[in-house]
Design a protein around this motif. Sequence first.
Motif, PDB file in Angstrom:
ATOM      1  N   ASP A 268      -5.733   3.345   0.601  1.00  0.00           N
ATOM      2  CA  ASP A 268      -6.934   3.708  -0.161  1.00  0.00           C
ATOM      3  C   ASP A 268      -7.102   2.855  -1.408  1.00  0.00           C
ATOM      4  O   ASP A 268      -8.029   3.065  -2.200  1.00  0.00           O
ATOM      5  CB  ASP A 268      -6.890   5.189  -0.545  1.00  0.00           C
ATOM      6  CG  ASP A 268      -5.691   5.521  -1.430  1.00  0.00           C
ATOM      7  OD1 ASP A 268      -4.902   4.586  -1.749  1.00  0.00           O
ATOM      8  OD2 ASP A 268      -5.511   6.696  -1.796  1.00  0.00           O
ATOM      9  N   GLY A 269      -6.228   1.896  -1.604  1.00  0.00           N
ATOM     10  CA  GLY A 269      -6.334   0.999  -2.751  1.00  0.00           C
ATOM     11  C   GLY A 269      -5.553   1.439  -3.957  1.00  0.00           C
ATOM     12  O   GLY A 269      -5.482   0.704  -4.948  1.00  0.00           O
ATOM     13  N   SER A 270      -4.966   2.628  -3.922  1.00  0.00           N
ATOM     14  CA  SER A 270      -4.195   3.113  -5.068  1.00  0.00           C
ATOM     15  C   SER A 270      -2.835   2.426  -5.107  1.00  0.00           C
ATOM     16  O   SER A 270      -2.267   2.086  -4.068  1.00  0.00           O
ATOM     17  CB  SER A 270      -4.004   4.626  -4.983  1.00  0.00           C
ATOM     18  OG  SER A 270      -3.280   4.958  -3.803  1.00  0.00           O
ATOM     19  N   PRO A 271      -2.316   2.200  -6.306  1.00  0.00           N
ATOM     20  CA  PRO A 271      -1.014   1.544  -6.425  1.00  0.00           C
ATOM     21  C   PRO A 271       0.081   2.364  -5.740  1.00  0.00           C
ATOM     22  O   PRO A 271       0.109   3.597  -5.845  1.00  0.00           O
ATOM     23  CB  PRO A 271      -0.782   1.471  -7.930  1.00  0.00           C
ATOM     24  CG  PRO A 271      -2.149   1.562  -8.538  1.00  0.00           C
ATOM     25  CD  PRO A 271      -2.931   2.478  -7.637  1.00  0.00           C
ATOM     26  N   ALA A 272       0.982   1.655  -5.046  1.00  0.00           N
ATOM     27  CA  ALA A 272       2.085   2.344  -4.375  1.00  0.00           C
ATOM     28  C   ALA A 272       3.105   2.833  -5.397  1.00  0.00           C
ATOM     29  O   ALA A 272       3.838   3.796  -5.162  1.00  0.00           O
ATOM     30  CB  ALA A 272       2.741   1.417  -3.365  1.00  0.00           C
ATOM     31  N   GLY A 273       3.175   2.107  -6.540  1.00  0.00           N
ATOM     32  CA  GLY A 273       4.068   2.544  -7.605  1.00  0.00           C
ATOM     33  C   GLY A 273       5.518   2.607  -7.141  1.00  0.00           C
ATOM     34  O   GLY A 273       6.010   1.751  -6.423  1.00  0.00           O
ATOM     35  N   LYS A 274       6.153   3.718  -7.519  1.00  0.00           N
ATOM     36  CA  LYS A 274       7.555   3.899  -7.170  1.00  0.00           C
ATOM     37  C   LYS A 274       7.720   4.761  -5.934  1.00  0.00           C
ATOM     38  O   LYS A 274       8.785   5.340  -5.701  1.00  0.00           O
ATOM     39  CB  LYS A 274       8.299   4.544  -8.344  1.00  0.00           C
ATOM     40  CG  LYS A 274       8.275   3.727  -9.625  1.00  0.00           C
ATOM     41  CD  LYS A 274       9.021   2.411  -9.469  1.00  0.00           C
ATOM     42  CE  LYS A 274       9.066   1.639 -10.775  1.00  0.00           C
ATOM     43  NZ  LYS A 274       9.785   0.370 -10.664  1.00  0.00           N
ATOM     44  N   THR A 275       6.684   4.874  -5.121  1.00  0.00           N
ATOM     45  CA  THR A 275       6.736   5.777  -3.963  1.00  0.00           C
ATOM     46  C   THR A 275       7.310   5.119  -2.718  1.00  0.00           C
ATOM     47  O   THR A 275       7.482   5.780  -1.691  1.00  0.00           O
ATOM     48  CB  THR A 275       5.319   6.289  -3.650  1.00  0.00           C
ATOM     49  OG1 THR A 275       4.488   5.170  -3.314  1.00  0.00           O
ATOM     50  CG2 THR A 275       4.733   7.016  -4.850  1.00  0.00           C
TER      51      THR A 275
ATOM     52  N   ALA B 291      -1.097 -13.179  -9.177  1.00  0.00           N
ATOM     53  CA  ALA B 291      -0.009 -12.207  -9.082  1.00  0.00           C
ATOM     54  C   ALA B 291      -0.347 -11.214  -7.971  1.00  0.00           C
ATOM     55  O   ALA B 291      -1.489 -11.134  -7.493  1.00  0.00           O
ATOM     56  CB  ALA B 291       0.198 -11.480 -10.405  1.00  0.00           C
ATOM     57  N   TYR B 292       0.693 -10.455  -7.525  1.00  0.00           N
ATOM     58  CA  TYR B 292       0.517  -9.479  -6.450  1.00  0.00           C
ATOM     59  C   TYR B 292       0.749  -8.068  -6.976  1.00  0.00           C
ATOM     60  O   TYR B 292       1.379  -7.849  -8.005  1.00  0.00           O
ATOM     61  CB  TYR B 292       1.537  -9.715  -5.324  1.00  0.00           C
ATOM     62  CG  TYR B 292       1.493 -11.069  -4.678  1.00  0.00           C
ATOM     63  CD1 TYR B 292       0.285 -11.681  -4.370  1.00  0.00           C
ATOM     64  CD2 TYR B 292       2.669 -11.719  -4.329  1.00  0.00           C
ATOM     65  CE1 TYR B 292       0.267 -12.912  -3.747  1.00  0.00           C
ATOM     66  CE2 TYR B 292       2.656 -12.951  -3.711  1.00  0.00           C
ATOM     67  CZ  TYR B 292       1.443 -13.551  -3.418  1.00  0.00           C
ATOM     68  OH  TYR B 292       1.420 -14.765  -2.808  1.00  0.00           O
ATOM     69  N   GLN B 293       0.263  -7.104  -6.155  1.00  0.00           N
ATOM     70  CA  GLN B 293       0.623  -5.704  -6.347  1.00  0.00           C
ATOM     71  C   GLN B 293       0.714  -5.037  -4.982  1.00  0.00           C
ATOM     72  O   GLN B 293       0.135  -5.504  -4.002  1.00  0.00           O
ATOM     73  CB  GLN B 293      -0.413  -4.983  -7.208  1.00  0.00           C
ATOM     74  CG  GLN B 293      -1.810  -4.944  -6.590  1.00  0.00           C
ATOM     75  CD  GLN B 293      -2.803  -4.185  -7.450  1.00  0.00           C
ATOM     76  OE1 GLN B 293      -2.398  -3.401  -8.317  1.00  0.00           O
ATOM     77  NE2 GLN B 293      -4.092  -4.384  -7.214  1.00  0.00           N
ATOM     78  N   ILE B 294       1.501  -3.975  -4.910  1.00  0.00           N
ATOM     79  CA  ILE B 294       1.660  -3.221  -3.664  1.00  0.00           C
ATOM     80  C   ILE B 294       0.744  -1.993  -3.759  1.00  0.00           C
ATOM     81  O   ILE B 294       0.847  -1.203  -4.716  1.00  0.00           O
ATOM     82  CB  ILE B 294       3.123  -2.795  -3.467  1.00  0.00           C
ATOM     83  CG1 ILE B 294       4.026  -4.036  -3.465  1.00  0.00           C
ATOM     84  CG2 ILE B 294       3.295  -2.018  -2.176  1.00  0.00           C
ATOM     85  CD1 ILE B 294       5.506  -3.721  -3.386  1.00  0.00           C
ATOM     86  N   VAL B 295      -0.123  -1.835  -2.757  1.00  0.00           N
ATOM     87  CA  VAL B 295      -1.111  -0.737  -2.808  1.00  0.00           C
ATOM     88  C   VAL B 295      -1.097   0.050  -1.500  1.00  0.00           C
ATOM     89  O   VAL B 295      -0.642  -0.439  -0.457  1.00  0.00           O
ATOM     90  CB  VAL B 295      -2.531  -1.294  -3.064  1.00  0.00           C
ATOM     91  CG1 VAL B 295      -2.598  -2.010  -4.414  1.00  0.00           C
ATOM     92  CG2 VAL B 295      -2.956  -2.247  -1.952  1.00  0.00           C
ATOM     93  N   ARG B 296      -1.599   1.281  -1.593  1.00  0.00           N
ATOM     94  CA  ARG B 296      -1.763   2.146  -0.427  1.00  0.00           C
ATOM     95  C   ARG B 296      -3.074   1.784   0.282  1.00  0.00           C
ATOM     96  O   ARG B 296      -3.890   1.036  -0.248  1.00  0.00           O
ATOM     97  CB  ARG B 296      -1.796   3.615  -0.863  1.00  0.00           C
ATOM     98  CG  ARG B 296      -0.478   4.116  -1.442  1.00  0.00           C
ATOM     99  CD  ARG B 296       0.633   4.058  -0.407  1.00  0.00           C
ATOM    100  NE  ARG B 296       1.908   4.557  -0.919  1.00  0.00           N
ATOM    101  CZ  ARG B 296       3.043   4.513  -0.256  1.00  0.00           C
ATOM    102  NH1 ARG B 296       3.057   3.964   0.960  1.00  0.00           N
ATOM    103  NH2 ARG B 296       4.146   4.984  -0.780  1.00  0.00           N
TER     104      ARG B 296
END
Length: 740
Positions: free
Chosen positions: A492-499, A485-490
């Motif tokens: 610095d490795g932090s989740p991009a979330g709803k930003t 599975a994938y995730q979208i991150v910034r």
Amino acid sequence: MSGHGVFQEQHSSFEGCAIANFIYGPNGSGKSTISNLLRNQDDLDSEPSSIEWDGDSSEIIVYNKEWREENFRDQQNFPGVFTLGSDSVEAQKNIDDLLDKLQRTQEKISSANKQLEDKQKQIDDATESFRDSVWDNVLKPNERLLGPALTGYRNSKSKFASKLLEKPGEEPSVTIDELEAQIADVFSGEPNTYESISIDSFRTLVDNLGNCETCDIWELAIIGNQDVGIAELIGTLGNSDWVRQGMVYVDETDVCPFCQQHTITSDLKTQLESFFDNQYETNLRKAKDELNCYRSTAGALLTIFEALLENPFIVACGDQSRQLLETKVLEIRPAIEENIKLMEGKVAEPSRRVTISSCSKLYEELLQQITVINNAIIEHNEAMLNISKEKERLLKDTWATLRKIGAAAIQSHEEAIKKLEGAKKGLEKTIREQKGYEKNFNEQIVEARKGITSIQPTVDEINRSLLAYGFDGFSIQPSGASENAYQIVRPDGSPAGKTLSEGEETFVAFLYFMQLIKGSVDPNQFAQEKIVVIDDPICSLDSTVLYIVSCMVKQLIDDAKKNQSEVKQVFVLTHNAFFHKEASFSKGKAYDDRNTKYWTIQKRGNQSFIKDHGSTNPIKTSYELLWEEVKSRSASTIALQNSMRRIIENYFRMLGKDKSDKIENRFETIEDKIICRSLFAWMNDGSHSIPDDLYIDSYSESPDKYREVFKRIFEVSENIEHYKMMMGDVYKETVESNAE
């Protein structure tokens, strides 16, 4: 599309779709309805709409708003896309070779299937022709005669023809006339039985006739007493019969009945009486008795015989049996009549010797015929006692008779079908063999891909695209919370979330979708053929990214047209004229080949209508789209005004030479000047306000007046040729209408 949302009109459909299909329509015209129906095909099963496939169906992948919401609702954990990696050149080459073999095998299967369909059609055509032929030439001419035995087959050509082909080699055991009579008996409802003909009565009569015919009295010359003196004279004269007849007239007188003289003496009378003595009378009486017996017996025989012709069984058997009996009557009757004449002559002239013909042979033949009829009655009655078995025999004979009648047609049909079935079996064997190869190649491909499929190539490709196009504030990475599975991150490795902004989310979703086209969320499921539907992918994108997306779509279409990908068909739906132009133009000109089709969706009131433009792109540029609005007679007044203003702004700001106030002053009436000024409003006010609309409300329901002033603007500014060019056929129709 009829029966869905704004598509209520019948025949709302896309027919004759090509490889590349562009559908242009404004917001609210029904584009989402179309893409959602294609995305959820199960909904079509109970709806009036449907999809018709040219060949086998393919996987349909749809990009639209609903797809984005479902796939990016959880931006921390969305499914990975497995694609083929490029780390093993040898493995990839092996897969390519297998895919090539698979394609050739599938082509052989497709070719064999087409040939199989052709052979089946030939079989169907031959079968139909045979059905018609035997129906018209075998059943119909014999239906009246054999109908009761054909129950269940008289209303179906197919059933009759199939039954006719079951056992074509059998021979019928009876003639068709006999079969008809037997069918009439056995299938006539209640089974009929018949009484046997009494042959004893016939034999008694025949025996009596035979005795009469052979009686010795007919060969005996009946003459008087030879001891009487006058006997010598009568014998010499040979007139005993003449004398006997005269004796009737001899009475108590002495007058001779012959010479009328007084010559009859008592002595002569005594001699005459003595000459015709008791023996003479006895023999004569015997001849008369035999004659009477023969005559009465013959009459009785012929009377009974006539009655026999009306016997119910003989009548039921038909003309053939009756004719046989009548033939015997025609032979016996004249023979008997001739014998009666001879016997009558003997009685009239007792001294004559007559020969009576014997009819014993004819009588015996008659008795034999009656015996044959009795045997048939016995067989019939026995058959009636076991009617089911008899019906079975008659059915067998009926079909054997019909097959004999249609033997030539049956033989010709069976030979043709045998040849076609042989070819069909050969093709079916080929298909089975090739399907076995196909299954084997697919299994090998799955095994080969297991070693090099991965979600990492998708991650690398999406991130490369993001950096290339300036999206460096986030990236795609494998999810740590879920496998594959994938995730979208910034960074610095932090989740991009709803930003993520709406534009960023839209772009990354489209990149993900493009990767999904190339691969699959299941490492073992790589579809061979895909249909791609893209519904407005440029929402919230700036012009640069819009151009990038259009290039991706264009590349997708080009690969499909060149058969260089698994994508076999592409549908692009959009409301954006600029995106439509960018996606449908290649090397400065619109696609106009046979592999491209264009549609527009027009909405009037609450209903939308689909218009087919064939391979001609209806939207050349945004500027030409504005002119299309001016040419449309169904455009609202507000839409018409805005289109005219944007045309004037584009044309006169960049190309026109005259200022707006100078053009306005060339109009004579206040009304025309106000309308002219309103059309230049955006150009003068920077497209931010339209103050002159306050002064033209009273004319807002007069679109024809706007068209008139709009045309005059180009005339007074000496740009009428541009107007003529852009209006095209509409201008010509207006000129012709005014001329009339």
